[in-house]
Design a protein around this motif. Structure first.
Motif, PDB file in Angstrom:
ATOM      1  N   GLU A   9      16.153 -28.814   8.287  1.00  0.00           N
ATOM      2  CA  GLU A   9      16.542 -27.422   8.051  1.00  0.00           C
ATOM      3  C   GLU A   9      15.292 -26.568   7.830  1.00  0.00           C
ATOM      4  O   GLU A   9      14.497 -26.855   6.930  1.00  0.00           O
ATOM      5  CB  GLU A   9      17.438 -27.322   6.807  1.00  0.00           C
ATOM      6  CG  GLU A   9      17.826 -25.892   6.491  1.00  0.00           C
ATOM      7  CD  GLU A   9      18.843 -25.768   5.350  1.00  0.00           C
ATOM      8  OE1 GLU A   9      18.780 -26.575   4.397  1.00  0.00           O
ATOM      9  OE2 GLU A   9      19.689 -24.849   5.433  1.00  0.00           O
ATOM     10  N   ALA A  51      20.126 -26.465  13.603  1.00  0.00           N
ATOM     11  CA  ALA A  51      21.100 -25.479  14.090  1.00  0.00           C
ATOM     12  C   ALA A  51      20.800 -24.141  13.423  1.00  0.00           C
ATOM     13  O   ALA A  51      20.413 -24.093  12.252  1.00  0.00           O
ATOM     14  CB  ALA A  51      22.524 -25.933  13.774  1.00  0.00           C
ATOM     15  N   GLY A  53      22.046 -19.645  13.796  1.00  0.00           N
ATOM     16  CA  GLY A  53      23.161 -18.811  14.225  1.00  0.00           C
ATOM     17  C   GLY A  53      22.782 -17.969  15.433  1.00  0.00           C
ATOM     18  O   GLY A  53      21.914 -18.366  16.224  1.00  0.00           O
ATOM     19  N   SER A  58      18.070 -15.722  12.883  1.00  0.00           N
ATOM     20  CA  SER A  58      18.079 -16.966  13.674  1.00  0.00           C
ATOM     21  C   SER A  58      17.156 -16.824  14.889  1.00  0.00           C
ATOM     22  O   SER A  58      16.431 -17.766  15.238  1.00  0.00           O
ATOM     23  CB  SER A  58      19.499 -17.281  14.152  1.00  0.00           C
ATOM     24  OG  SER A  58      20.316 -17.579  13.047  1.00  0.00           O
ATOM     25  N   GLN A  77      22.866 -23.367  18.611  1.00  0.00           N
ATOM     26  CA  GLN A  77      23.292 -22.059  18.098  1.00  0.00           C
ATOM     27  C   GLN A  77      24.759 -22.111  17.716  1.00  0.00           C
ATOM     28  O   GLN A  77      25.618 -22.399  18.554  1.00  0.00           O
ATOM     29  CB  GLN A  77      23.084 -21.003  19.173  1.00  0.00           C
ATOM     30  CG  GLN A  77      21.693 -20.397  19.103  1.00  0.00           C
ATOM     31  CD  GLN A  77      21.594 -19.150  19.937  1.00  0.00           C
ATOM     32  OE1 GLN A  77      21.878 -19.201  21.123  1.00  0.00           O
ATOM     33  NE2 GLN A  77      21.208 -18.046  19.321  1.00  0.00           N
ATOM     34  N   LEU A  78      25.031 -21.862  16.437  1.00  0.00           N
ATOM     35  CA  LEU A  78      26.409 -21.860  15.940  1.00  0.00           C
ATOM     36  C   LEU A  78      26.732 -20.428  15.506  1.00  0.00           C
ATOM     37  O   LEU A  78      26.263 -19.979  14.452  1.00  0.00           O
ATOM     38  CB  LEU A  78      26.533 -22.821  14.751  1.00  0.00           C
ATOM     39  CG  LEU A  78      26.077 -24.270  15.006  1.00  0.00           C
ATOM     40  CD1 LEU A  78      26.167 -25.102  13.728  1.00  0.00           C
ATOM     41  CD2 LEU A  78      26.913 -24.909  16.113  1.00  0.00           C
ATOM     42  N   GLN A  80      29.017 -18.764  14.130  1.00  0.00           N
ATOM     43  CA  GLN A  80      29.644 -18.348  12.863  1.00  0.00           C
ATOM     44  C   GLN A  80      28.775 -18.605  11.629  1.00  0.00           C
ATOM     45  O   GLN A  80      29.194 -18.328  10.519  1.00  0.00           O
ATOM     46  CB  GLN A  80      31.047 -18.956  12.704  1.00  0.00           C
ATOM     47  CG  GLN A  80      31.177 -20.464  12.733  1.00  0.00           C
ATOM     48  CD  GLN A  80      31.181 -21.070  14.129  1.00  0.00           C
ATOM     49  OE1 GLN A  80      30.303 -20.809  14.950  1.00  0.00           O
ATOM     50  NE2 GLN A  80      32.145 -21.935  14.404  1.00  0.00           N
ATOM     51  N   TYR A  81      27.551 -19.117  11.834  1.00  0.00           N
ATOM     52  CA  TYR A  81      26.676 -19.422  10.692  1.00  0.00           C
ATOM     53  C   TYR A  81      25.319 -18.744  10.829  1.00  0.00           C
ATOM     54  O   TYR A  81      24.986 -18.206  11.880  1.00  0.00           O
ATOM     55  CB  TYR A  81      26.505 -20.942  10.551  1.00  0.00           C
ATOM     56  CG  TYR A  81      27.815 -21.637  10.302  1.00  0.00           C
ATOM     57  CD1 TYR A  81      28.404 -21.582   9.042  1.00  0.00           C
ATOM     58  CD2 TYR A  81      28.483 -22.289  11.326  1.00  0.00           C
ATOM     59  CE1 TYR A  81      29.632 -22.192   8.815  1.00  0.00           C
ATOM     60  CE2 TYR A  81      29.712 -22.898  11.105  1.00  0.00           C
ATOM     61  CZ  TYR A  81      30.273 -22.849   9.853  1.00  0.00           C
ATOM     62  OH  TYR A  81      31.479 -23.441   9.628  1.00  0.00           O
ATOM     63  N   SER A 105      24.693 -22.728   5.459  1.00  0.00           N
ATOM     64  CA  SER A 105      23.708 -22.572   6.540  1.00  0.00           C
ATOM     65  C   SER A 105      24.116 -23.353   7.789  1.00  0.00           C
ATOM     66  O   SER A 105      24.812 -24.369   7.719  1.00  0.00           O
ATOM     67  CB  SER A 105      22.330 -23.023   6.073  1.00  0.00           C
ATOM     68  OG  SER A 105      22.222 -24.427   6.137  1.00  0.00           O
ATOM     69  N   ALA A 106      23.646 -22.849   8.926  1.00  0.00           N
ATOM     70  CA  ALA A 106      23.940 -23.498  10.213  1.00  0.00           C
ATOM     71  C   ALA A 106      23.381 -24.922  10.237  1.00  0.00           C
ATOM     72  O   ALA A 106      24.030 -25.848  10.735  1.00  0.00           O
ATOM     73  CB  ALA A 106      23.328 -22.676  11.342  1.00  0.00           C
ATOM     74  N   ARG A 109      25.174 -28.140   9.624  1.00  0.00           N
ATOM     75  CA  ARG A 109      26.150 -28.608  10.637  1.00  0.00           C
ATOM     76  C   ARG A 109      25.483 -29.248  11.851  1.00  0.00           C
ATOM     77  O   ARG A 109      26.117 -29.401  12.892  1.00  0.00           O
ATOM     78  CB  ARG A 109      26.998 -27.427  11.112  1.00  0.00           C
ATOM     79  CG  ARG A 109      28.107 -27.092  10.167  1.00  0.00           C
ATOM     80  CD  ARG A 109      27.918 -25.753   9.501  1.00  0.00           C
ATOM     81  NE  ARG A 109      28.968 -25.580   8.502  1.00  0.00           N
ATOM     82  CZ  ARG A 109      28.744 -25.118   7.277  1.00  0.00           C
ATOM     83  NH1 ARG A 109      27.535 -24.767   6.887  1.00  0.00           N
ATOM     84  NH2 ARG A 109      29.729 -24.994   6.424  1.00  0.00           N
ATOM     85  N   ALA A 113      27.043 -30.498  15.493  1.00  0.00           N
ATOM     86  CA  ALA A 113      26.587 -29.779  16.692  1.00  0.00           C
ATOM     87  C   ALA A 113      26.069 -30.764  17.743  1.00  0.00           C
ATOM     88  O   ALA A 113      26.367 -30.624  18.939  1.00  0.00           O
ATOM     89  CB  ALA A 113      25.490 -28.779  16.324  1.00  0.00           C
TER      90      ALA A 113
END
Ligand code: ADP
Length: 305
Positions: A9, A51, A53, A58, A77-78, A80-81, A105-106, A109, A113
């Motif tokens: 992260e 990951a 957003g 991002s 790339q997510l 919703q986060y 945080s993205a 996840r 992903a």
């Protein structure tokens, strides 16, 4: 081209600048390691696996990776986060403390992903997968089984797993971190612990207790860091001591261990011996702590031949 994938992260950092102003940066232990590795061994293909957003921060984070010549194929790339955020506070005595906003945080996840994108085949192309105790701690509880199966699958494919235990108690509240760390130690080809972390996790306060504790895990390569004291390396359980020259003028120890990890692997991947790689890594970390910040300018670093 040798491939290293660093999983973890990266966060947005707000550091005090002046009065109530904050300077915004991007930081993270595995990110620091990836940056030093790539800067010191540009022939390696170094990916940052995470990951983010689809928001502006991002984009900034992803651009940071691109500017450092890190491979972003597995930076998912997510929509919703967003990235996690932390803020540094400094009290009147100069002591630093950290406040975090990372629960949603993205990067938490990233394992789902990877699964959703069917990206495990890409991960299998790696020579090394590096992650840390922080990467592990932020993985969502429901994804941990998938994570361990993924590591086993990669290992079976010949990917070497490198792990720095980097322990942050606050990230494990109420959870059995020892059980997760035991899994990590049992599934590791290159272990890069600091003694302080092994002490906090398992109560191994000195090198003798570290040796005894790690023995049953049979990790082929272990490099034990201990601040200004010696570094110990072990190949198949045979330990060797390496002297470190203590730095007198320590300015900021942020990223000492991360820069050590990145430069150690940079040297190993250039075919250097363990002893030479440890010396190079200790020299890099010793330089990094004489400067402010986690990532210091390239011109201040000694290059690898
Ligand atoms: P971590 O940041 O993971 O706790 P350490 O504090 O053990 O890691 O530091 C990592 C490496 O940085 C050490 O192995 C050593 O090479 C170097 N280092 C740290 N502190 C000093 C110091 N005061 N003088 C010289 N080298 C240092």
């Amino acid at each position: 081209m040798v491939k290293v994938m660093c999983l973890g992260e990266a966060m947005i950092e707000l550091a005090p600048a002046s009065d109530d102003n904050y300077k915004q940066g991007i930081a993270g232990d595995t990110l620091n390691m990836a940056v030093y590795l790539k800067r010191l061994n540009s022939t390696a293909d170094v990916s940052y696996v995470t990951a983010v957003g689809e928001d502006k921060m991002s984009d900034k984070l992803r651009n940071f990776l691109v500017n450092e010549s890190l491979n972003t194929d597995l930076c998912f790339q997510l929509p919703q986060y967003m990235p996690g955020l932390y803020m540094i506070s400094i009290d009147n005595s100069g002591e630093r403390s950290f406040s975090y906003w990372r629960d949603n945080s993205a990067a938490k996840r990233v394992i789902s992903a990877i699964k959703q994108a069917d990206a495990i085949e890409q991960l299998k192309q790696a020579d090394y997968l590096f992650y840390s105790g922080i990467s592990l701690a932020v993985i969502q509880q429901q994804d941990l089984d998938d994570f361990w199966s993924m590591l086993e699958e990669l290992r079976a494919q010949g990917v070497k797993i490198a792990f720095d235990p980097n322990f942050r108690a606050a990230l494990w509240q109420g959870r059995d971190y020892q059980a997760q760390y035991r899994k990590a130690l049992a599934c590791c080809d290159l272990l890069l612990p600091g003694i302080e972390d092994l002490d906090a996790i398992f109560g191994c306060a000195d090198i003798e207790s570290v040796k005894t504790f790690l023995q049953p895990f049979n990790c082929p390569e272990v490099i034990v860091k201990n601040g200004p004291a010696s570094v110990y390396s072990a190949i198949n359980g045979e330990y060797q001591e390496h002297k470190v020259t203590p730095v007198q003028n320590v300015v900021d120890t942020t990223s000492a261990g991360d820069s050590f990890n990145g430069s150690f692997l940079a040297a190993r991947l250039k075919g250097k011996s363990i002893a030479d790689s440890v010396q190079f890594a200790a020299k890099t970390a010793g330089t990094v702590i004489q400067h402010k910040g986690a990532i210091i300018p390239l011109e201040n670093l000694q290059k690898l031949d």
